[in-house]
Design a protein around this motif. Structure first.
Motif, PDB file in Angstrom:
ATOM      1  N   UNK A  89       0.976  -1.392  -0.025  1.00  0.00           N
ATOM      2  CA  UNK A  89      -0.031   0.029  -0.167  1.00  0.00           C
ATOM      3  C   UNK A  89       0.676   1.125   0.200  1.00  0.00           C
ATOM      4  N   UNK A  90       2.126   1.185   0.324  1.00  0.00           N
ATOM      5  CA  UNK A  90       3.011   2.287   0.186  1.00  0.00           C
ATOM      6  C   UNK A  90       3.442   2.533  -1.301  1.00  0.00           C
ATOM      7  N   UNK A  91       3.489   1.706  -2.117  1.00  0.00           N
ATOM      8  CA  UNK A  91       3.644   1.965  -3.611  1.00  0.00           C
ATOM      9  C   UNK A  91       3.021   3.161  -4.167  1.00  0.00           C
ATOM     10  N   UNK A  92       3.953   4.150  -4.501  1.00  0.00           N
ATOM     11  CA  UNK A  92       3.512   5.388  -4.927  1.00  0.00           C
ATOM     12  C   UNK A  92       4.651   6.275  -5.729  1.00  0.00           C
ATOM     13  N   UNK A  93       4.437   7.325  -6.069  1.00  0.00           N
ATOM     14  CA  UNK A  93       5.447   8.411  -6.420  1.00  0.00           C
ATOM     15  C   UNK A  93       5.670   9.255  -5.333  1.00  0.00           C
ATOM     16  N   UNK A  94       6.828   9.152  -4.971  1.00  0.00           N
ATOM     17  CA  UNK A  94       7.188  10.221  -3.777  1.00  0.00           C
ATOM     18  C   UNK A  94       7.793  11.419  -4.455  1.00  0.00           C
ATOM     19  N   UNK A  95       7.259  12.673  -3.946  1.00  0.00           N
ATOM     20  CA  UNK A  95       7.868  13.917  -4.094  1.00  0.00           C
ATOM     21  C   UNK A  95       8.560  14.704  -3.187  1.00  0.00           C
ATOM     22  N   UNK A  96       9.270  15.301  -3.141  1.00  0.00           N
ATOM     23  CA  UNK A  96       9.899  16.322  -2.312  1.00  0.00           C
ATOM     24  C   UNK A  96       9.297  17.917  -2.781  1.00  0.00           C
ATOM     25  N   UNK A  97       9.047  18.745  -1.692  1.00  0.00           N
ATOM     26  CA  UNK A  97       8.505  20.122  -2.266  1.00  0.00           C
ATOM     27  C   UNK A  97       8.824  21.030  -1.146  1.00  0.00           C
ATOM     28  N   UNK A  98       9.035  22.432  -1.759  1.00  0.00           N
ATOM     29  CA  UNK A  98       9.284  23.500  -0.984  1.00  0.00           C
ATOM     30  C   UNK A  98       7.813  24.049  -0.617  1.00  0.00           C
ATOM     31  N   UNK A  99       7.432  24.427   0.526  1.00  0.00           N
ATOM     32  CA  UNK A  99       6.129  25.037   1.093  1.00  0.00           C
ATOM     33  C   UNK A  99       6.620  26.577   1.488  1.00  0.00           C
ATOM     34  N   UNK A 100       5.978  27.601   1.319  1.00  0.00           N
ATOM     35  CA  UNK A 100       5.932  28.762   1.769  1.00  0.00           C
ATOM     36  C   UNK A 100       4.622  29.295   2.314  1.00  0.00           C
ATOM     37  N   UNK A 101       4.746  30.419   2.755  1.00  0.00           N
ATOM     38  CA  UNK A 101       3.603  31.291   3.523  1.00  0.00           C
ATOM     39  C   UNK A 101       3.089  30.855   4.864  1.00  0.00           C
ATOM     40  N   UNK A 102       1.973  31.498   5.119  1.00  0.00           N
ATOM     41  CA  UNK A 102       1.580  31.114   6.390  1.00  0.00           C
ATOM     42  C   UNK A 102       1.249  29.812   6.829  1.00  0.00           C
ATOM     43  N   UNK A 103       1.547  29.126   7.716  1.00  0.00           N
ATOM     44  CA  UNK A 103       1.619  27.842   7.930  1.00  0.00           C
ATOM     45  C   UNK A 103       2.048  26.992   6.665  1.00  0.00           C
TER      46      UNK A 103
END
Length: 120
Positions: A89-103
């Motif tokens: 069930x953990x089979x997936x495409x895994x992404x890393x990403x940057x987040x900005x802004x409030x919270x």
């Protein structure tokens, strides 16, 4: 800023997945950013897994918290995902990403993603 995921494409059940996100064009410790791991399983939507913010604090999805660890290597400007007790069930495409802004709710930069399959 550019992000690039790397890691194994195939993991056996019960093993621990380790993925690395290498960041260029920005520093993990500068600015008010959060560095995230997100995945998408076949036929499902995006699932936020967790993040490490500029201060080094970490945040995890409640549903994955018991199996997830995120850390960083500031000397190489990389952050790492470890996901234990892998199942199909953990089979997936895994992404890393940057987040900005409030919270840190706005994702403004993404890696291309890396496919991970869980199979014996």
């Amino acid at each position: 800023v550019q992000l690039q995921e790397s890691g194994p494409g195939l993991v056996k059940p019960s093993q621990t997945l380790s993925l690395i996100c290498t960041v260029s064009g920005d520093s993990l410790t500068s600015g008010n950013y959060a560095w995230n791991w997100i995945r998408q399983s076949p036929g499902k939507g995006l699932e936020w897994m967790g993040a490490i913010v500029y201060s080094g604090n970490t945040y995890y999805s409640p549903s994955l918290k018991s199996r997830t660890s995120i850390s960083r290597d500031t000397s190489n400007n990389q952050f790492t995902l470890q996901l234990s007790s892998m199942t199909p069930e953990d089979t997936a495409v895994y992404y890393c990403a940057r987040a900005v802004g409030y919270l840190w709710t706005a994702f403004d930069s993404w890696g291309p993603g890396t496919q991970v399959a869980v199979s014996s």
